[in-house]
Write an enzyme that holds these catalytic residues in place. Structure first.
Site, PDB file in Angstrom:
ATOM      1  N   SER A 132      33.954  37.829  36.429  1.00 22.64           N
ATOM      2  CA  SER A 132      33.347  37.329  37.653  1.00 22.64           C
ATOM      3  C   SER A 132      32.240  38.262  38.094  1.00 22.64           C
ATOM      4  CB  SER A 132      34.403  37.227  38.761  1.00 22.64           C
ATOM      5  OG  SER A 132      33.804  36.991  40.019  1.00 22.64           O
ATOM      6  N   TYR A 188      41.329  40.891  44.364  1.00 26.37           N
ATOM      7  CA  TYR A 188      40.688  40.164  43.270  1.00 26.37           C
ATOM      8  C   TYR A 188      39.494  40.950  42.729  1.00 26.37           C
ATOM      9  CZ  TYR A 188      38.212  36.389  40.848  1.00 26.37           C
ATOM     10  OH  TYR A 188      37.566  35.617  39.913  1.00 26.37           O
ATOM     11  N   LYS A 226      39.049  42.369  38.882  1.00 23.46           N
ATOM     12  CA  LYS A 226      37.933  42.000  38.014  1.00 23.46           C
ATOM     13  C   LYS A 226      37.111  43.220  37.603  1.00 23.46           C
ATOM     14  CE  LYS A 226      38.486  37.564  37.544  1.00 23.46           C
ATOM     15  NZ  LYS A 226      38.768  36.952  36.223  1.00 23.46           N
TER      16      LYS A 226
END
Length: 336
Positions: free
Chosen positions: A139, A152, A156
């Site tokens: 991402s 998150y 990532k």
């Protein structure tokens, strides 16, 4: 990809499901790994309707032994694994102080260690054969973070560092096994309907938004051309990453001011909303959430801008876009 065996994690919905269907269209045998049985069964039907062969294996990617057992079944039923795609994740939308230790650990275990577990299991089979491809679904938030998604973003970021280290080891061994990362922009997936959220309004992807099929095409392309270390999908991804490198303080200041509203709709959140952090919402008593989220009206179904990280010409164009972005941020920051 015809005749090849592909494993896709997180295959019950969103990007993973779009990826599975895309490989099915190529005639591949696709093993579908995720927790939600209803979503997996629906995804399997789509793979076979597209022309592929499907194998459903319910599994939590946070459990390393279960992932290993899943791989054993894949190779017994479908044959040696040629491509492994790590797409499984979960998230929490909230300020960092509002996320409990257990919730933070769960996001990290599924999103980051799930990728580690999948990669370990895939390489355990690919390295002795001297062939195979692992594609990490990354991402833009793995390089340029946003507020309200600390767990998150951290996971990532960790995937990028982990993958780079593994890639160096494979090169040292002169292995023909390849590991690559596809960095994705904001996507219209069910994530925003079933992730745990403590925001006052419904969560949403930060514009511009793309459909999951855009990501799926990039993943299939990366599996075919895995020698590139990294691919970036969408001008917004490359521009944001490079802007962060060229003017990190300005971008951070801008996102601190705009990132809260940009990740919420105008609709008030439900007081108690079901979420999939601990249990799947598409399990036996749940429903199939499909590939798309609720932002079809604004999501683009294609992007001509997929950047190979070492492609100088396209990176020059991305750098130009980043400079424009940085100047705009500088101007806005000066006004505040």
């Amino acid at each position: 990809m015809a005749g090849r065996t592909v494993v896709v994690t997180g295959a019950s919905a969103g990007v993973g499901r779009a990826v599975a269907r895309a490989f099915g269209e190529q005639g591949a045998s696709v093993a579908l790994l995720a927790r939600g049985r209803r979503g997996l069964d629906a995804a399997a039907a789509e793979v076979e309707e597209a022309g592929g062969r499907a194998l459903v294996i319910p599994v939590d990617m946070a459990l390393a032994t279960r992932v290993e057992e899943a791989a054993e079944r894949v190779e017994k039923v479908l044959g040696p694994i040629d491509v492994w795609v790590n797409s499984a994740f979960t998230s929490v939308f909230a300020r960092f102080p509002d996320v409990t230790a257990d919730e933070y650990a769960r996001v990290t275990t599924v999103t980051y260690l799930g990728c580690v577990n999948g990669t370990r299991t895939a390489l355990r089979r690919m390295r002795p054969r001297g062939s195979g491809v692992v594609v990490q679904v990354g991402s833009a938030l793995g390089e340029a973070s946003v507020p309200l998604q600390a767990a998150y973003c951290g996971a990532k970021h960790a995937i990028n560092g982990f993958t780079a280290a593994v890639r160096m080891e494979l090169r040292h061994e002169r292995s023909d096994v390849a590991v690559t990362v596809v960095q994705l922009p904001a996507l219209n997936t069910p994530q925003f309907s079933w992730a745990l959220s403590r925001l006052p309004r419904r969560p949403r992807p930060v514009a511009p938004v793309y459909q999951p099929e855009v990501a799926a095409r990039a993943v299939v392309y990366a599996a075919r051309h895995p020698r590139r270390a990294e691919y970036r999908v969408g001008a917004s991804t490359a521009g944001t990453v490079l802007a962060h490198r060229l003017a990190p303080a300005l971008l951070d200041r801008y996102l601190a001011r705009t990132g809260y509203d940009a990740q919420q709709t105008d609709e008030r959140a439900r007081a108690v909303a079901p979420h999939n952090l601990w249990e799947p919402l598409d399990g036996p008593r749940g429903r199939d959430y499909g590939t798309h989220g609720s932002f079809d009206q604004e999501a683009a179904d294609r992007s001509p801008y997929t950047v190979a990280a070492r492609h100088r010409l396209l990176l020059s164009a991305a750098a130009g876009a980043a400079l424009v972005t940085a100047r705009a941020l500088r101007t806005r920051a000066a006004r505040t």
